[in-house]
Scaffold this active site. Sequence first.
Site, PDB file in Angstrom:
ATOM      1  CB  CYS A 390       1.783  11.035   9.171  1.00 24.42           C
ATOM      2  SG  CYS A 390       2.472  10.774  10.819  1.00 24.42           S
ATOM      3  CG  HIS A 517       1.597   6.322   7.983  1.00 27.32           C
ATOM      4  ND1 HIS A 517       2.500   7.022   7.206  1.00 27.32           N
ATOM      5  CD2 HIS A 517       1.794   6.737   9.261  1.00 27.32           C
ATOM      6  CE1 HIS A 517       3.225   7.818   7.985  1.00 27.32           C
ATOM      7  NE2 HIS A 517       2.817   7.664   9.235  1.00 27.32           N
ATOM      8  CD  GLU A 519       1.431   5.711   3.759  1.00 24.34           C
ATOM      9  OE1 GLU A 519       2.381   6.157   4.444  1.00 24.34           O
ATOM     10  OE2 GLU A 519       0.306   6.251   3.717  1.00 24.34           O
TER      11      GLU A 519
END
Length: 576
Positions: A390, A517, A519
Amino acid sequence: RYSMKYILVTGGVISGIGKGIIASSVGTILKSQPVHVTAIKIDPYINIDAGTFSPYEHGEVFVLDDGGEVDLDLGNYERFLDIRLTKDNNLTTGKIYQSVINKERRGDYLGKTVQVVPHITDAIQEWVIRQARVPVDDDDVEPQVCVIELGGTVGDIESMPFIEAFRQFQFKVKRENFCNIHVSLVPQPSATGEQKTKPTQNSVRELRGLGLSPDLVSQAVKEKISMFCHVEPEQVICVHVSSIYRVPLLLEDQGVVGYFCRRLNLPIETRPRKMLAKWKEMSDRLTGCWSIALVGKYTKFSDSYASVIKALEHSALAISHKLEVKYVDSADLEAGTLQEEPVKYHEAWQKLCSADGILVPGGFGVRGTEGKIQAISWARKQKKPFLGVCLGMQLAVCEFARNMLDWKDANSTEFDPETKYPVVIDMPEHNPGQMGGTMRLGKRRTIFKTKNSILRKLYGDVDYVEERHRHRFEVNPELKQHFEEKGFHFVGQDVEGERMEVIELDDHLYFVGVQYHPEFTSRPIKPSPPYLGLLLAAAGRLPGHLQEGCWLSPRYGLMFSERPDSSHPVSSRDFS
């Protein structure tokens, strides 16, 4: 229709005791039977959602497929249970009061006085019953068990309407369909070395006074807790582990599944399941140790990067390595710190330079951004494995523009609205007058524009991926050609080809940036490809991994191991 089973997890003595891990682990061992499990997190704060929280205030903001900005515990549920939740799985006081007030304005209450009891408590129960039926697995099957975590601790004034709602709820759904797990702390003062059960006794007594009786108490000192809290010894669970990934195994060993079978009359077998064997195999496999420098501005509070750390852990487990995360405050890398606190400056650079890989995660605000750019520049010049997420990707664009395109003033308009070279700009649809829910949020598609992309290969050589986003600014697409002429490629773009989603650099083992993102979709047995690539590169195993055809590709949802007598990997198909 079967009766939905509800498991309420409450906490006592202190907050942050581990209710989320207990709730996730209970769901995991039930799902391994197999049972379809869903989860709901209740947060008593008045905010509508977690979107406007500072990471220092409440930890990481977790983003769901539908764009919901929710509590980080929903990340634990998704990772442990491998499910996909919606924003309505996070229930807040603000959401409940907003829904009740909207009904009152429409006249739904027919002129009655609207009160906490019964209107707020009824709204809570209706929300839970409705959301518990929503499928969360890929097979779209309705759940059988709903695990509900009540945030905060028993006795908090904010939690009272929810406690009362569940006091009523246990009678509405019948005792055989509802049980309560109470998670508490047993302190051990250093002066005496003796474990003290009085705080737990007081917590359980308060819970009973509010109309809820715990069925399981999670902590130590079984006999004493059993005696003073009026529960059987088998209903006291001791949780003391070195890794959160061992909690499901520990609960399984202490007979929790058998207890739920009897208490909730669950139609499941209690024999060991192979899914938990995978967890044990995963948590036992650790060999070498590699370090990753996490360069951010919220490094004093690890929960600010909870999903990032978990994604790194998942990748480390997948390749059988231990992980050392070196937290580097990006502001400490800047020239101002050298002048004011030279020791802190040199310590920060020592940690950065000694790491095997560098990660710059997302964030907001100008503080520390120049330090992040310095770290990115060092990773690029020294050929250190690098991942920017990001804001980390946006700053990698700024760094390259300044040092390789000679645009010394290049910056994001977030930090310098008057910059001569606006390489990162505000999204056209962004509404600057309102903060909550105005970002580009949720699951979006990224199209790979070349077959030579490292990240494409890590994803399993797919044409596109769908990952979750949370940002207000994006790379200026009008300047794309200037970067690609110098070997800085935008290998992934959105469906329209207007938003830059993935960057890669020529002549570098692993220099990758992603606007999304990744994750948020990483799982213990399905590690996120960008993070996996970073760990593989840091361990010197990326070229071999790519040559073997990415046998760790999460595209197939596999679990990985190494044969003792061979260097060839095997998949979870060998375990199932």
